[in-house]
Design an enzyme around this catalytic site. Structure first.
Site, PDB file in Angstrom:
ATOM      1  N   LYS A   1      12.100   9.679  -1.711  1.00  0.00           N
ATOM      2  CA  LYS A   1      13.088  10.613  -2.271  1.00  0.00           C
ATOM      3  C   LYS A   1      13.296  10.415  -3.769  1.00  0.00           C
ATOM      4  CE  LYS A   1      16.521   8.381   0.409  1.00  0.00           C
ATOM      5  NZ  LYS A   1      16.258   6.955   0.242  1.00  0.00           N
TER       6      LYS A   1
ATOM      7  N   LYS B   1       8.756  -1.477  -6.757  1.00  0.00           N
ATOM      8  CA  LYS B   1       9.875  -0.917  -7.522  1.00  0.00           C
ATOM      9  C   LYS B   1      10.074  -1.645  -8.845  1.00  0.00           C
ATOM     10  CE  LYS B   1      12.482   1.541  -4.082  1.00  0.00           C
ATOM     11  NZ  LYS B   1      13.759   1.876  -3.478  1.00  0.00           N
TER      12      LYS B   1
ATOM     13  N   LYS C   1       3.425   6.444  -0.031  1.00  0.00           N
ATOM     14  CA  LYS C   1       4.368   7.054   0.914  1.00  0.00           C
ATOM     15  C   LYS C   1       5.264   8.081   0.212  1.00  0.00           C
ATOM     16  CE  LYS C   1       8.506   4.306   0.809  1.00  0.00           C
ATOM     17  NZ  LYS C   1       9.753   4.788   1.329  1.00  0.00           N
TER      18      LYS C   1
HETATM   19  N1  AQP Z   1       7.614   8.165   3.799  1.00  0.00           N
HETATM   20  C1  AQP Z   1       8.295   7.708   4.833  1.00  0.00           C
HETATM   21  N2  AQP Z   1       7.807   7.871   6.084  1.00  0.00           N
HETATM   22  C2  AQP Z   1       8.528   7.420   7.175  1.00  0.00           C
HETATM   23  N3  AQP Z   1       9.720   6.808   7.061  1.00  0.00           N
HETATM   24  C3  AQP Z   1      10.235   6.642   5.829  1.00  0.00           C
HETATM   25  N4  AQP Z   1      11.372   6.103   5.376  1.00  0.00           N
HETATM   26  C4  AQP Z   1      11.406   6.185   4.030  1.00  0.00           C
HETATM   27  N5  AQP Z   1      10.323   6.780   3.568  1.00  0.00           N
HETATM   28  C5  AQP Z   1       9.555   7.080   4.665  1.00  0.00           C
HETATM   29  C6  AQP Z   1      12.400   5.532   6.232  1.00  0.00           C
HETATM   30  O1  AQP Z   1      13.642   6.156   5.902  1.00  0.00           O
HETATM   31  C7  AQP Z   1      14.686   5.206   6.099  1.00  0.00           C
HETATM   32  C8  AQP Z   1      15.592   5.170   4.915  1.00  0.00           C
HETATM   33  O2  AQP Z   1      14.930   4.650   3.807  1.00  0.00           O
HETATM   34  P1  AQP Z   1      15.771   4.121   2.568  1.00  0.00           P
HETATM   35  O3  AQP Z   1      16.515   5.213   1.957  1.00  0.00           O
HETATM   36  O4  AQP Z   1      16.602   2.984   3.020  1.00  0.00           O
HETATM   37  O5  AQP Z   1      14.730   3.509   1.590  1.00  0.00           O
HETATM   38  P2  AQP Z   1      13.207   3.711   1.415  1.00  0.00           P
HETATM   39  O6  AQP Z   1      12.516   3.217   2.635  1.00  0.00           O
HETATM   40  O7  AQP Z   1      12.838   3.065   0.124  1.00  0.00           O
HETATM   41  O8  AQP Z   1      13.067   5.299   1.331  1.00  0.00           O
HETATM   42  P3  AQP Z   1      12.681   6.218   0.094  1.00  0.00           P
HETATM   43  O9  AQP Z   1      12.818   7.637   0.507  1.00  0.00           O
HETATM   44  O10 AQP Z   1      11.355   5.771  -0.440  1.00  0.00           O
HETATM   45  O11 AQP Z   1      13.841   5.882  -0.929  1.00  0.00           O
HETATM   46  P4  AQP Z   1      13.714   5.434  -2.431  1.00  0.00           P
HETATM   47  O12 AQP Z   1      12.862   6.474  -3.099  1.00  0.00           O
HETATM   48  O13 AQP Z   1      15.110   5.393  -2.944  1.00  0.00           O
HETATM   49  O14 AQP Z   1      13.075   4.079  -2.422  1.00  0.00           O
HETATM   50  C9  AQP Z   1      14.015   3.858   6.403  1.00  0.00           C
HETATM   51  O15 AQP Z   1      14.054   3.638   7.786  1.00  0.00           O
HETATM   52  C10 AQP Z   1      12.617   4.054   5.937  1.00  0.00           C
HETATM   53  O16 AQP Z   1      11.684   3.246   6.630  1.00  0.00           O
END
Ligand code: AQP
Length: 327
Positions: A196, A111, A193
């Protein structure tokens, strides 16, 4: 019965990755355990957020948690910033964290690349705040996707470190990954991965995408040059990712899917994946549109914050006393 805690950032509309990696596990855990599920808005501001958008996304996430099947009678659902003990314990956990171990975190490295020269310090100190989230509730199980496994390891390390220095106060939590779909990959780049906050909207399917959007994104998804539907995440990353989505929504095994599509190519399979997702998300989307308009949602969040505050404040008071932050 165990204590379960997990959170999701309101940093966009949640994706199939968040749903399969996290929320589906929450729903099955709620019937046997004491569960706390949080909208971690203080984590979301570790990268710049538009204030109105953040407010909207927080409410939206609450409605999506419920629409997906969380029962507010069974779980405590709340917004992180409405429980001040999270930030307070987060600060204390920062003071026992080492810069070196925080700099080694993959999420920090990934990030911070997109932030140019002005990397927010909060991106580095994200893990001690996450440790605080988890430890405040004497959590035993943390259901997360695979990308958060590293943050959970540091949570466990910090809890051990604290207990050794100040006396055993924290429960050491365990990480729980889903059986399939622990890492749903980007539809545009299956090496990465699904996220969002990906600037390319074709890379992810959000839980609120329309049938047309879902079909378009699946059709456009990157696959290898072959035509065989075979689960091989090393050599056929794109198609294996679509198979994982299909499996997660139908309950079919990879073997069953391979048999079903023996004589069929990618085109037909992609259409069927889109159909399965559209059908699977429809009831959730219908419930979401009812919930988002209702004041009941705010009542659920206020009740949740009250319950969470009660437990979290007790832990914080014990911690402050143990480290000398008291008279
Ligand atoms: N691609 C993924 N596959 C499986 N699990 C996922 N999680 C996120 N992406 C995947 C799981 O969703 C939960 C919430 O995640 P978060 O919002 O706390 O942060 P993150 O892991 O950084 O998810 P994003 O979607 O990638 O958010 P941004 O884009 O804001 O960084 C966690 O349990 C995570 O493991």
């Amino acid at each position: 019965m165990s204590i379960v805690f997990s959170g999701i950032q309101p940093s966009g509309t949640i994706t199939l990755g968040n749903y399969i990696g996290a929320i589906k596990q929450f729903i099955s855990l709620q019937n046997q355990h004491t569960c706390y599920f949080c909208i971690v808005n203080q984590h979301a501001i570790t990268v710049p957020q538009d204030p109105d958008q953040l407010r909207r996304n927080s409410r939206k996430l609450a409605a999506l948690y419920l629409a997906a099947g969380l029962d507010p009678e069974k779980v405590t659902l709340f917004i992180q910033s409405e429980v001040p003990a999270h930030a307070q314990l987060g600060w204390i956990m920062q003071t026992i964290s080492y810069v070196g171990e925080l700099e080694r975190m993959t999420q920090f490295k990934d990030k911070s690349k997109s932030q140019g020269k002005s990397i927010p310090a909060g991106l580095l100190t994200y893990p001690p705040l996450m440790a605080a989230d988890v430890l405040l509730y004497n959590t035993e199980i943390v259901p997360v996707g695979d990308d958060q496994a590293q943050h959970m390891e540091i949570t466990r390390d910090l809890a051990h470190r604290f207990n050794q220095r100040f006396g055993t106060l924290f429960t050491i939590p365990k990480t729980q990954l889903p059986p399939t779909g622990s890492r749903v990959m980007s539809l545009q780049n299956p090496e990465k991965k699904m996220s969002k906050s990906d600037p390319n909207q074709n890379a992810y399917i959000s839980l609120l995408d329309s049938p047309k959007q879902i079909e378009k994104k699946i059709k456009k998804s990157t696959t290898d040059s072959g035509n065989e539907i075979r689960y091989d995440p090393q050599n056929k990353k794109g198609i294996s990712n679509l198979m994982a989505l299909y499996a997660s929504f139908t309950g079919e095994t990879f073997d069953q899917i391979e048999q079903k599509y023996l004589e069929k190519g990618y085109g037909q399979f992609k259409l069927d994946v889109a159909d399965v997702l559209i059908e699977g998300l429809k009831p959730l989307q219908d419930r979401y549109y009812q919930l988002i308009e209702s004041s009941h949602l705010d009542q659920i969040l206020s009740d949740g914050a009250e319950k969470a505050n009660e437990v979290a404040t007790k832990t914080l008071t014990k911690v402050e006393k143990a480290i000398g932050l008291s008279r």
